[in-house]
Scaffold this motif. Structure first.
Motif, short mmCIF file in Angstrom:
data_model
loop_
_atom_site.label_atom_id
_atom_site.label_comp_id
_atom_site.label_asym_id
_atom_site.label_seq_id
_atom_site.Cartn_x
_atom_site.Cartn_y
_atom_site.Cartn_z
N GLY A 130 -1.04 -5.38 -6.23
CA GLY A 130 -1.57 -6.28 -7.25
C GLY A 130 -1.97 -5.52 -8.49
O GLY A 130 -2.16 -4.29 -8.45
N GLN A 131 -2.09 -6.23 -9.60
CA GLN A 131 -2.51 -5.65 -10.86
C GLN A 131 -3.85 -6.26 -11.28
O GLN A 131 -4.21 -7.38 -10.86
CB GLN A 131 -1.46 -5.92 -11.94
N VAL A 132 -4.58 -5.57 -12.10
CA VAL A 132 -5.85 -6.08 -12.60
C VAL A 132 -5.58 -7.24 -13.55
O VAL A 132 -4.75 -7.13 -14.47
CB VAL A 132 -6.65 -4.98 -13.31
N GLN A 133 -6.24 -8.35 -13.32
CA GLN A 133 -6.09 -9.51 -14.20
C GLN A 133 -7.43 -10.19 -14.36
O GLN A 133 -8.36 -9.97 -13.59
CB GLN A 133 -5.05 -10.48 -13.65
N ALA A 188 -8.22 -7.36 -8.98
CA ALA A 188 -6.87 -7.08 -8.50
C ALA A 188 -6.69 -7.66 -7.10
O ALA A 188 -5.83 -7.23 -6.35
CB ALA A 188 -6.61 -5.58 -8.50
N HIS A 189 -7.53 -8.65 -6.76
CA HIS A 189 -7.49 -9.25 -5.43
C HIS A 189 -6.16 -9.96 -5.17
O HIS A 189 -5.70 -10.03 -4.03
CB HIS A 189 -8.65 -10.24 -5.29
N ILE A 190 -5.54 -10.50 -6.21
CA ILE A 190 -4.31 -11.27 -6.03
C ILE A 190 -3.14 -10.30 -5.90
O ILE A 190 -2.79 -9.58 -6.84
CB ILE A 190 -4.08 -12.22 -7.22
N LYS A 191 -2.54 -10.27 -4.71
CA LYS A 191 -1.44 -9.34 -4.43
C LYS A 191 -0.22 -10.11 -3.95
O LYS A 191 -0.33 -11.24 -3.46
CB LYS A 191 -1.87 -8.31 -3.39
N ALA A 192 0.94 -9.48 -4.08
CA ALA A 192 2.20 -10.11 -3.67
C ALA A 192 3.15 -9.05 -3.14
O ALA A 192 3.08 -7.88 -3.53
CB ALA A 192 2.84 -10.84 -4.86
N PRO A 193 4.04 -9.43 -2.21
CA PRO A 193 5.00 -8.46 -1.65
C PRO A 193 5.94 -7.91 -2.73
O PRO A 193 6.25 -8.58 -3.71
CB PRO A 193 5.77 -9.30 -0.62
N GLY A 195 -5.33 -10.42 0.23
CA GLY A 195 -5.61 -9.22 -0.56
C GLY A 195 -5.18 -7.93 0.11
O GLY A 195 -5.52 -6.84 -0.36
N GLU A 196 -4.38 -8.05 1.20
CA GLU A 196 -3.99 -6.84 1.93
C GLU A 196 -2.77 -6.17 1.30
O GLU A 196 -1.93 -6.84 0.69
CB GLU A 196 -3.71 -7.15 3.40
N CYS A 244 -15.86 -10.37 -0.34
CA CYS A 244 -16.64 -10.72 -1.52
C CYS A 244 -16.37 -12.19 -1.85
O CYS A 244 -15.59 -12.87 -1.19
CB CYS A 244 -16.27 -9.83 -2.70
N ALA A 245 -17.01 -12.67 -2.88
CA ALA A 245 -16.87 -14.08 -3.24
C ALA A 245 -15.45 -14.43 -3.67
O ALA A 245 -15.04 -15.60 -3.59
CB ALA A 245 -17.85 -14.42 -4.37
N LYS A 246 -14.68 -13.43 -4.08
CA LYS A 246 -13.31 -13.71 -4.52
C LYS A 246 -12.43 -14.18 -3.36
O LYS A 246 -11.47 -14.93 -3.58
CB LYS A 246 -12.71 -12.47 -5.19
#
Length: 560
Positions: free
Chosen positions: A9-12, A24-29, A81-82, A117-119
């Motif tokens: 994931g990237q910082v957004q 950067a919690h949002i990740k994708a394969p 988020g893994e 966390c809350a995210k």
């Protein structure tokens, strides 16, 4: 265990309730090649999180789908988020310090449990209380450290090559982090001594080490029943508020309290009958030679007796008790007190500031005028000595200090929490106000109304703790007299309304031992089965609270 997918994931920037935050919690394969470097998954970025690699199991996707009533097929790999999506993972069997080979090149070490966390709650469209639900589920996934880098591929097996059964499991770590009580001392020490421990877990559990050590001492020094104490000193703190310094008459060591606890105090009235009340301890130190109680003079027999007492007078105390205590975790702390509600919060403040590196702590203290606030000089001295402490005084009948007349409001507290943050590995992480642990103490509806208002504005109910300075509700007895029989003790007593005695008072006057840690119906230690008749403090299951109960029928039979 097999590797199914590899996500980054990237910082957004996202809208998080009323806040705008970076994550950067949002990740994708991503497509191969899948490379694990010393810094984790190649191409992955982190906003503030220090842990380099996170693994989660597809079997847990199915678990949460069933738990939340959501089709897990809606969640692509990486949704939690893994970086590494595995087919299965047993958090009760995997232990911190386990080493695994992944494919032919990569070597990984288990560094800790995922701390939600809350995210995560936001990502799953769940209330913030889901954080605790997730933490206690034993399906949290694991943080991993990188011992050897290399390329991994779909279907690579994760093979354990080193195992230490003495180390806590991932499930154990989840319990240690999520529990409000101090963790067991020896497993905690083993974790903190582990060189590859997750920085996040080290922050969370390292902050609890001192509390765990004191908890062990408390068990050693705890006494049962009543113990004689002498009033050593009486100090005028404010109008109608005095502190009483109590030392044990036997000169032996004190039981170290948890910050925020109370003691039950028994005094002898002018008529020779015992008067028993519970008051919070208003001071805390690692090595306590005395207890300090701070009591407002009111119309009750207990406070009247105490305000008449002088140095040398004797009282009886039970050991400290109560669950309204400081968590001693890693979060910043907000202490919100109205009037005499300052007493347990001041003990919490002492304990928090005594930590090696205290997180920010905010005290919001309200009263009618400056003259009616206790401990002003003590609080001002603490604020001057500790940069971590911010004190805000609120007056409802005075404009002292240039502040307009006000009571403590949610907006005032939220404004006072500006600058909330934690420091992790020398990096300052800014936090929204609702990431603080909030402790509320005061009279009547003050605590419950504030709590509801904070939750309505986005606070996590699991991070709000309160103590109302009022007794639990009980009916009023309409009887003039009643006969009370204590079945197991074989004692029958006459109760008279004019004596204004509770059933617990009646038992103690006759020498009948009833376990009780409070006199307000909050701890429920004195809960006793009612064999016949009724009381004014029924619990709804055939029992009653004797500390606030009185007879409701002319004959009462108790299992005591």
């Amino acid at each position: 265990m097999k590797l199914l997918n590899f996500s980054i994931g990237q910082v957004q920037t996202i809208q998080f309730g009323a806040e705008v935050i970076k994550t950067a919690h949002i990740k994708a394969p991503v497509a191969e090649p899948w490379v694990i470097t010393e810094d984790g998954a190649a191409g992955d970025r982190r906003a503030v999180h220090p842990d380099k690699l996170y693994a989660y199991a597809r079997s847990s996707y199915d678990y949460w789908g069933n738990h939340l009533g959501i089709d897990p097929a809606r969640w692509p790999d990486g949704f939690f988020g893994e970086n590494l999506t595995l087919d299965t993972l047993d958090e009760e069997e995997v232990r911190v310090g386990d080493e695994f080979a992944l494919g032919d090149e990569v070597r990984l070490v288990v560094a800790g449990a995922r701390t939600p966390c809350a995210k995560l709650a936001w990502r799953l469209s769940q209330p913030r209380t889901f954080q605790r639900t997730f933490a206690l589920s034993r399906r949290t996934g694991v943080y991993l450290g990188v011992l050897a880098t290399g390329v991994v591929r779909p279907g690579d097996a994760l093979r354990r090559i080193r195992y230490d059964p003495a180390m806590p499991s991932i499930a154990d770590v989840c319990d240690f982090v999520a529990s409000h009580a101090p963790p067991p001392l020896e497993p905690l020490r083993r974790l903190l001594a582990f060189a590859h421990l997750s920085p996040t877990i080290r922050l969370l559990l390292g902050s609890k080490l001192d509390a765990a050590e004191r908890a062990a001492e408390t068990v050693e020094g705890h006494w049962r029943g009543w113990r004689r104490f002498v009033i050593d000193q009486v100090v005028e703190e404010a109008r109608d508020i005095r502190s009483f310094h109590l030392r044990p008459a036997d000169g032996a060591a004190l039981c170290p309290p948890r910050p925020g606890q109370f003691v039950s105090v028994r005094m002898t009235g002018d008529d020779g009958r015992p008067i028993t009340r519970s008051w919070s301890l208003s001071a805390f130190a690692h090595d306590m030679a005395e207890y300090r109680l701070t009591v407002r003079r009111q119309s009750g027999a207990g406070s009247i007796w105490l305000h008449r007492a002088e140095a040398g007078a004797e009282v009886m105390l039970r050991a400290p008790a109560g669950d309204f205590v400081l968590d001693m975790g890693f979060r910043p702390v907000a202490l919100v007190a109205a009037g005499i509600g300052i007493t347990p919060l001041l003990a919490m403040l002492h304990a928090h500031l005594a930590r090696p590196r205290p997180t920010p702590v905010y005290l919001i203290y309200g009263g009618r005028t400056p003259e009616e606030l206790a401990f002003r000089a003590e609080l001002d001295a603490l604020a001057a000595a500790h940069p971590a402490l911010t004190v805000t005084y609120v007056y409802s009948r005075s404009d002292a200090g240039g502040r307009a007349l006000s009571r403590i409001t949610p907006e005032l507290v939220i404004g006072a929490l500006a600058g909330l943050h934690v420091v992790m590995e020398d990096h300052r992480i800014e936090l929204p106000w609702f990431e603080a642990d909030i402790y509320l103490c005061g009279p009547g509806a003050f605590c419950t109304d504030l709590r509801a208002a904070f939750i309505a504005r986005g606070a996590n109910p699991d991070h709000i703790f309160l103590e109302r300075f009022e007794a639990a509700a009980a009916e009023v007895s309409t009887l003039e007299t009643a006969q009370v029989e204590f079945a197991r003790s074989g004692v029958t007593l006459d109760w008279h309304a004019n004596d204004d005695a509770t059933l617990l008072d009646l038992a103690e006057q006759a020498g009948i031992a009833i376990e009780s840690d409070c006199r307000a119906g909050t701890c429920q230690t004195c809960r006793t089965h009612v064999l016949a008749g009724e009381t004014t403090a029924a619990t709804g299951d055939g029992a009653a609270l004797l500390c606030i109960g009185r007879p409701k029928t002319a004959r009462l039979l108790l299992d005591a």
